[in-house]
Design an enzyme around this catalytic site. Structure first.
Site, PDB file in Angstrom:
ATOM      1  N   HIS A 171       0.883  -1.170   0.000  1.00  0.00           N
ATOM      2  CA  HIS A 171       0.000   0.000   0.000  1.00  0.00           C
ATOM      3  C   HIS A 171       0.923   1.223   0.000  1.00  0.00           C
ATOM      4  O   HIS A 171       2.020   1.179   0.577  1.00  0.00           O
ATOM      5  CB  HIS A 171      -0.823  -0.045   1.290  1.00  0.00           C
ATOM      6  N   ASP A 200       3.466  -4.171   8.182  1.00  0.00           N
ATOM      7  CA  ASP A 200       2.182  -3.494   8.015  1.00  0.00           C
ATOM      8  C   ASP A 200       1.102  -4.563   8.208  1.00  0.00           C
ATOM      9  O   ASP A 200       0.827  -5.361   7.318  1.00  0.00           O
ATOM     10  CB  ASP A 200       2.116  -2.876   6.612  1.00  0.00           C
ATOM     11  N   GLN A 224      -4.037  -5.373   7.276  1.00  0.00           N
ATOM     12  CA  GLN A 224      -5.033  -6.293   6.691  1.00  0.00           C
ATOM     13  C   GLN A 224      -4.927  -7.695   7.283  1.00  0.00           C
ATOM     14  O   GLN A 224      -5.622  -8.607   6.822  1.00  0.00           O
ATOM     15  CB  GLN A 224      -4.866  -6.374   5.163  1.00  0.00           C
ATOM     16  N   LYS A 273     -10.315  -0.694  10.465  1.00  0.00           N
ATOM     17  CA  LYS A 273     -10.389  -1.914   9.657  1.00  0.00           C
ATOM     18  C   LYS A 273     -10.705  -3.130  10.526  1.00  0.00           C
ATOM     19  O   LYS A 273     -10.852  -4.229  10.035  1.00  0.00           O
ATOM     20  CB  LYS A 273      -9.077  -2.134   8.914  1.00  0.00           C
ATOM     21  N   CYS A 311      -4.794   2.411  -3.548  1.00  0.00           N
ATOM     22  CA  CYS A 311      -3.550   2.971  -2.978  1.00  0.00           C
ATOM     23  C   CYS A 311      -2.393   1.993  -3.122  1.00  0.00           C
ATOM     24  O   CYS A 311      -1.541   1.884  -2.226  1.00  0.00           O
ATOM     25  CB  CYS A 311      -3.715   3.351  -1.504  1.00  0.00           C
TER      26      CYS A 311
HETATM   27  N1  PMP Z   1      -1.616  -0.656   4.672  1.00  0.00           N
HETATM   28  C1  PMP Z   1      -2.550  -1.446   4.137  1.00  0.00           C
HETATM   29  C2  PMP Z   1      -2.178  -2.835   3.722  1.00  0.00           C
HETATM   30  C3  PMP Z   1      -3.849  -0.969   3.979  1.00  0.00           C
HETATM   31  O1  PMP Z   1      -4.787  -1.759   3.452  1.00  0.00           O
HETATM   32  C4  PMP Z   1      -4.153   0.344   4.395  1.00  0.00           C
HETATM   33  C5  PMP Z   1      -5.550   0.919   4.222  1.00  0.00           C
HETATM   34  N2  PMP Z   1      -6.165   0.612   3.021  1.00  0.00           N
HETATM   35  C6  PMP Z   1      -3.133   1.111   4.948  1.00  0.00           C
HETATM   36  C7  PMP Z   1      -1.880   0.590   5.078  1.00  0.00           C
HETATM   37  C8  PMP Z   1      -3.382   2.504   5.421  1.00  0.00           C
HETATM   38  O2  PMP Z   1      -4.305   2.490   6.455  1.00  0.00           O
HETATM   39  P1  PMP Z   1      -4.911   3.859   7.006  1.00  0.00           P
HETATM   40  O3  PMP Z   1      -5.519   4.548   5.828  1.00  0.00           O
HETATM   41  O4  PMP Z   1      -5.919   3.427   8.012  1.00  0.00           O
HETATM   42  O5  PMP Z   1      -3.782   4.611   7.575  1.00  0.00           O
END
Ligand code: PMP
Length: 424
Positions: free
Chosen positions: A133, A214, A217, A240, A380
């Protein structure tokens, strides 16, 4: 189908979708819905104990601080960590930026002798993966630009095999003696694939690199114990995992939090301040500058209670059934290809796909007109899309409240897309 959570706990799921259709929410990888228990925990806190934490000697400040720390304890134990190893952040994005900025502050000599090992410079390398991401890519690109370090990446298996989109371990050699940081997603938000953590951690350990996970997910979908995983730091977001927006966490080993220099500075993170200099509080407080997101933290504590009650193993098992149903169903629809592994093994229920000759936004619109809410765009994560010869895709993603009927409604709607646009 029985779900590991009671669907009636999620009042929003009872509202209609577009045009009065039954709402089928399949966008939990973007943000999950919150149960009444989480909404109520925030309401209860705000109506009985709201106050600024760690700042007053009055009753409300005291009770607010207790609720805030109690929530931290719940989150820490949920991921197998110690209480003081959890730093509240706004979300994963902020947590990852915190680490990256802290490392560049170490590079500037901040944090003294203890932080010297985190300093980066020309000749050093930071390793990420193509599946990241942007939140776990751009902060490291920027850190490289600030320090002169170079960014390298583990690549993904090309399109065309059952493992397409999984991390390609034959490229693990990018981790070498120059590597100072290895940052990677436990689970890709595009492909749903679970990363081979053991192999990556072993390669990083062999060269003494800092390992940042990270876990955005993974934490919401299966049991995650950061200590067992052997990483140095991990991040995740409340919204999430059935919790509120505006709160997330950085976990890192105590000795790392102690040694890292501060990033954001200001109130509440200090010991002694004079006009000449400042000494900082111990972690986690030294990373929590300014007035904190208290009701959100309390809500996240309630979300953790809720997930524990449902059981993370039950949630994982349930979501695996739904994932298989999505993949099996997509395989029967002509002109739809999965962006990611095609088997349901070693993955979670975020399934991105391309409908040939139809723009993802059009796919999303047709599904939405039938109440089926999915995500469209690049999620993203532009670099991994390049491997699949596309700029964007559509993505269905499940939560513990989804049912087989939800998946069938999705598949039914998806099967109408190409005929609707006259491309089949
Ligand atoms: N890493 C991953 C794998 C994500 O899926 C996301 C959110 N889609 C993020 C980071 C960023 O999370 P946040 O927007 O809550 O900061």
């Amino acid at each position: 189908m029985t779900t590991p959570v009671s669907i009636s706990d999620f009042p929003i799921l009872a509202r209609p979708g577009r045009g009065g259709s039954r709402l089928v929410y399949l966008d939990s990888a973007a943000t999950a819905q919150r149960p009444t228990q989480v909404i109520e925990a925030e309401r209860e806190f705000l109506t009985t104990a709201n106050g600024a934490v760690k700042r007053g000697s009055h009753l409300l400040a005291e009770e607010a601080t207790e609720a805030y720390e109690n929530a931290r304890a719940k989150v820490a134990s949920f991921i197998g960590a110690e209480h003081d190893e959890v730093v509240w952040t706004k979300n994963s994005t902020e947590a990852l930026n915190l680490v990256a900025y802290s490392l560049s502050n170490a590079t500037l000599g901040r944090g003294g002798e203890a932080a010297r090992r985190f300093a980066l410079g020309p000749g050093d390398e930071i390793v990420v993966t193509r599946a990241e991401h942007h939140a776990n890519l751009v902060p490291w690109q920027e850190l490289c630009a600030r320090t002169g370090a170079q960014l390298r990446w583990i690549d993904v298996v090309p399109m065309g095999s059952a493992d397409q989109g999984r991390l390609d371990l034959s490229t693990l050699g990018v981790i070498n003696e120059k590597t100072k940081v290895v940052a990677f997603a436990h689970v890709s938000n595009v492909t749903g694939a679970i990363a081979p953590v053991d192999e990556i951690v072993a390669a990083a350990r062999a060269v003494g690199a800092l390992v940042v996970l990270d876990a955005c997910q993974s934490v919401p979908h299966f049991p995650v114990n950061v200590t067992d995983l052997g990483v140095d730091a991990a991040v995740f977001s409340g919204h999430k995992m059935l919790g509120p927006t505006g709160v997330g966490a950085l976990w890192a080993k105590a000795e790392i939090l102690d040694a890292l220099p501060v990033f954001m500075t200001g109130g509440s993170m200090v010991e002694v301040v004079t006009m000449e200099e400042t000494t900082y509080a111990k972690a986690p407080a030294k990373f929590e500058a300014g007035t904190q997101m208290v009701s959100q933290a309390v809500g996240l504590g309630a979300a953790v209670d809720y997930l524990n009650k449902a059981g993370m193993d039950s949630i994982a098992g349930h979501e695996q059934v739904l994932t298989k149903r999505i993949l099996d169903g997509i395989a029967t629809i002509e002109g739809v290809r999965v962006v990611g592994p095609t088997s349901d093994e070693n993955r979670v229920g975020a399934v991105a796909f391309v409908v040939e000759d139809v723009h993802p936004h059009d796919v999303g619109q047709v599904l939405d007109s039938r109440g089926v809410e999915i995500r469209v765009g690049h999620h993203c994560a532009q670099p991994i899309h390049q491997v699949f010869d596309t700029f964007a895709s559509s993505r269905a993603s499940v939560g513990p409240y989804n049912t087989e009927a939800d998946i069938d409604a999705f598949l039914d709607a998806l099967s109408t897309v190409r005929p609707y646009f006259g491309v089949s």
